[in-house]
Scaffold this active site. Sequence first.
Site, PDB file in Angstrom:
ATOM      1  N   SER A 193      -2.166   7.769  -0.182  1.00  0.00           N
ATOM      2  CA  SER A 193      -3.043   7.163  -1.194  1.00  0.00           C
ATOM      3  C   SER A 193      -2.951   5.652  -1.041  1.00  0.00           C
ATOM      4  CB  SER A 193      -2.575   7.598  -2.587  1.00  0.00           C
ATOM      5  OG  SER A 193      -3.270   6.879  -3.582  1.00  0.00           O
ATOM      6  N   LYS A 212      -6.690   8.797   1.129  1.00  0.00           N
ATOM      7  CA  LYS A 212      -7.382   8.599  -0.160  1.00  0.00           C
ATOM      8  C   LYS A 212      -7.429   7.111  -0.415  1.00  0.00           C
ATOM      9  CE  LYS A 212      -5.499   9.146  -4.803  1.00  0.00           C
ATOM     10  NZ  LYS A 212      -4.831  10.091  -5.733  1.00  0.00           N
ATOM     11  N   LYS A 266      -8.394   4.096  -3.279  1.00  0.00           N
ATOM     12  CA  LYS A 266      -8.681   3.812  -4.680  1.00  0.00           C
ATOM     13  C   LYS A 266      -9.982   3.016  -4.742  1.00  0.00           C
ATOM     14  CE  LYS A 266      -4.869   5.401  -6.671  1.00  0.00           C
ATOM     15  NZ  LYS A 266      -4.867   6.403  -7.756  1.00  0.00           N
ATOM     16  N   ASP A 287     -10.440   7.839  -5.300  1.00  0.00           N
ATOM     17  CA  ASP A 287      -9.880   8.027  -6.647  1.00  0.00           C
ATOM     18  C   ASP A 287     -10.263   6.829  -7.504  1.00  0.00           C
ATOM     19  OD1 ASP A 287      -8.422   8.651  -8.905  1.00  0.00           O
ATOM     20  OD2 ASP A 287      -6.461   8.660  -7.920  1.00  0.00           O
ATOM     21  N   GLU A 327     -12.149  11.786  -7.036  1.00  0.00           N
ATOM     22  CA  GLU A 327     -11.124  12.041  -8.057  1.00  0.00           C
ATOM     23  C   GLU A 327     -11.358  11.211  -9.312  1.00  0.00           C
ATOM     24  OE1 GLU A 327      -7.206  11.692  -6.361  1.00  0.00           O
ATOM     25  OE2 GLU A 327      -6.200  11.707  -8.301  1.00  0.00           O
ATOM     26  N   ASP A 336      -7.914  14.585 -12.300  1.00  0.00           N
ATOM     27  CA  ASP A 336      -6.483  14.252 -12.354  1.00  0.00           C
ATOM     28  C   ASP A 336      -6.158  14.035 -13.842  1.00  0.00           C
ATOM     29  OD1 ASP A 336      -4.032  12.916 -12.407  1.00  0.00           O
ATOM     30  OD2 ASP A 336      -4.493  11.467 -10.845  1.00  0.00           O
ATOM     31  N   LYS A 353      -0.271  17.482 -11.170  1.00  0.00           N
ATOM     32  CA  LYS A 353       0.950  16.672 -11.265  1.00  0.00           C
ATOM     33  C   LYS A 353       1.766  17.296 -12.376  1.00  0.00           C
ATOM     34  CE  LYS A 353      -1.199  12.240 -10.044  1.00  0.00           C
ATOM     35  NZ  LYS A 353      -1.751  10.975 -10.584  1.00  0.00           N
ATOM     36  N   GLY A 375       0.486  12.508  -6.803  1.00  0.00           N
ATOM     37  CA  GLY A 375       1.746  11.768  -6.760  1.00  0.00           C
ATOM     38  C   GLY A 375       1.740  10.641  -7.761  1.00  0.00           C
TER      39      GLY A 375
HETATM   40  O1  OSB Z   1      -4.157   8.511  -9.794  1.00  0.00           O
HETATM   41  O2  OSB Z   1      -3.235   9.667  -8.292  1.00  0.00           O
HETATM   42  C1  OSB Z   1      -3.203   8.695  -9.051  1.00  0.00           C
HETATM   43  C2  OSB Z   1      -0.085   6.578  -8.379  1.00  0.00           C
HETATM   44  C3  OSB Z   1       0.302   6.275  -9.663  1.00  0.00           C
HETATM   45  C4  OSB Z   1      -0.465   6.719 -10.711  1.00  0.00           C
HETATM   46  C5  OSB Z   1      -1.622   7.480 -10.476  1.00  0.00           C
HETATM   47  C6  OSB Z   1      -1.998   7.810  -9.190  1.00  0.00           C
HETATM   48  C7  OSB Z   1      -1.225   7.328  -8.120  1.00  0.00           C
HETATM   49  C8  OSB Z   1      -1.555   7.552  -6.721  1.00  0.00           C
HETATM   50  C9  OSB Z   1      -0.419   7.450  -5.712  1.00  0.00           C
HETATM   51  O3  OSB Z   1      -2.665   7.748  -6.310  1.00  0.00           O
HETATM   52  C10 OSB Z   1      -0.021   8.764  -5.178  1.00  0.00           C
HETATM   53  C11 OSB Z   1       1.306   8.698  -4.463  1.00  0.00           C
HETATM   54  O4  OSB Z   1       1.302   8.420  -3.260  1.00  0.00           O
HETATM   55  O5  OSB Z   1       2.364   8.910  -5.108  1.00  0.00           O
HETATM   56 MG    MG Z   2      -5.489  10.116  -9.401  1.00  0.00          MG
END
Ligand code: OSB
Ligand code: MG
Length: 369
Positions: free
Chosen positions: A135, A161, A163, A188, A213, A238, A262, A290
């Site tokens: 990510s 992924k 952001k 995301d 996402e 999510d 999660k 994550g």
């Molecule tokens: O939205 O998935 C998310 C990290 C912190 C809070 C929310 C998110 C994330 C990530 C990182 O996208 C995922 C990872 O590599 O742990």
């Molecule tokens: Mg997310």
Amino acid sequence: MKIEVIELRHIRMRLRAPFETSFGVELDRDCLILRVDSEGMTGWGECAAGSTPGYSYETTETAWHVLSEFFIPTILGRQVEEIEDYHRRLGAYKGHNLARAGLEMALWDLLAKVQGKSLAAILGGVVERVPVGVSIGIQQDHDVLVEVVSQYIEAGYRRVKIKIKPGRDVVEVESVRKSFPDLPLQVDANSAYTLEDVAVFKSLDDKQLLLIEQPLAEDDLIDHSRLQAHLQTPICLDESIISARHARQALEIDACRIVNIKSGRVGGLLEGLAVHDLCYEAGVPVWCGGMLETGIGRAANLALASLPGFTLPGDISASDRYYSEDIAEPRFTLNADSTIDVPTGAGLGVEVVSDALERVTLRREVYKL
Ligand code: OSB
Ligand code: MG
């Protein structure tokens, strides 16, 4: 098992690179680490609440409050033979899923160790390694983004992924797509858009994205359903999915076609299992999200992701993608096929390194009878 001692720590770990999302930039990751002692055994848990209420309303401070004033006193000195006992005892309390899940994780680790089984085995895992991706946060501009993506591909990640946020979306996706036409890619938004932005998502709809996402607000299943009706690309939720009930309702109204699981967000691994089972029966793909976890939470994520319904790569990258020094051993490394091995040792299957944990601890409290 009589719960004899519970230790709570607020820790802060420096990220190897700042992580920017639609809700802000993080240089450090804060979280809580829990230790539960019972009959000579120890269980470890991680509560993913962070320093700001950006991803969730919970923060390390609210989680500390709810754990120390309510959740810990409710189970300290009590018998916990199975995870359901824990949830029954906390039944009178609402919300605070990240706090609830952190303590639950320590109990899973403890109960699995007592049985001499790995968490994956207890949860019903079926594979020895799980496919993972990376990510990537919002970068300075799209050229830097393409460079960062290529570095992670170089490192062996086969699913990426990125952001996005308003104004940093279509050009970003187009740039990455142009450089990597066949890369399994997803975006995301962390709930940064409204239904008025439908044009943005229509522009992303022909970019061969695996999924989009959490485009809209976390408490808005209805508009996600309206948005999904305009798109071919599956929406994946999510933040919106805080329980198996929310997952069922989201699927019923076609608010999403893929679910990110999660354990923290849904109040624990037990509820994560329920979300998994519901989606598995409905033929809806899930994957493990994550929260920039330490080795403790990462071990739990790998165990969860070994269940049969996790057919898409998880946001479970190798330890060195996040931290130079971790608080648990062994560190997780990426295999050549973009997978990570599921721990096989008893419980979470990791050892906490006391002096590393001590170095990152900001606050510590011990609760005993
Ligand atoms: O939205 O998935 C998310 C990290 C912190 C809070 C929310 C998110 C994330 C990530 C990182 O996208 C995922 C990872 O590599 O742990
Ligand atoms: Mg997310």
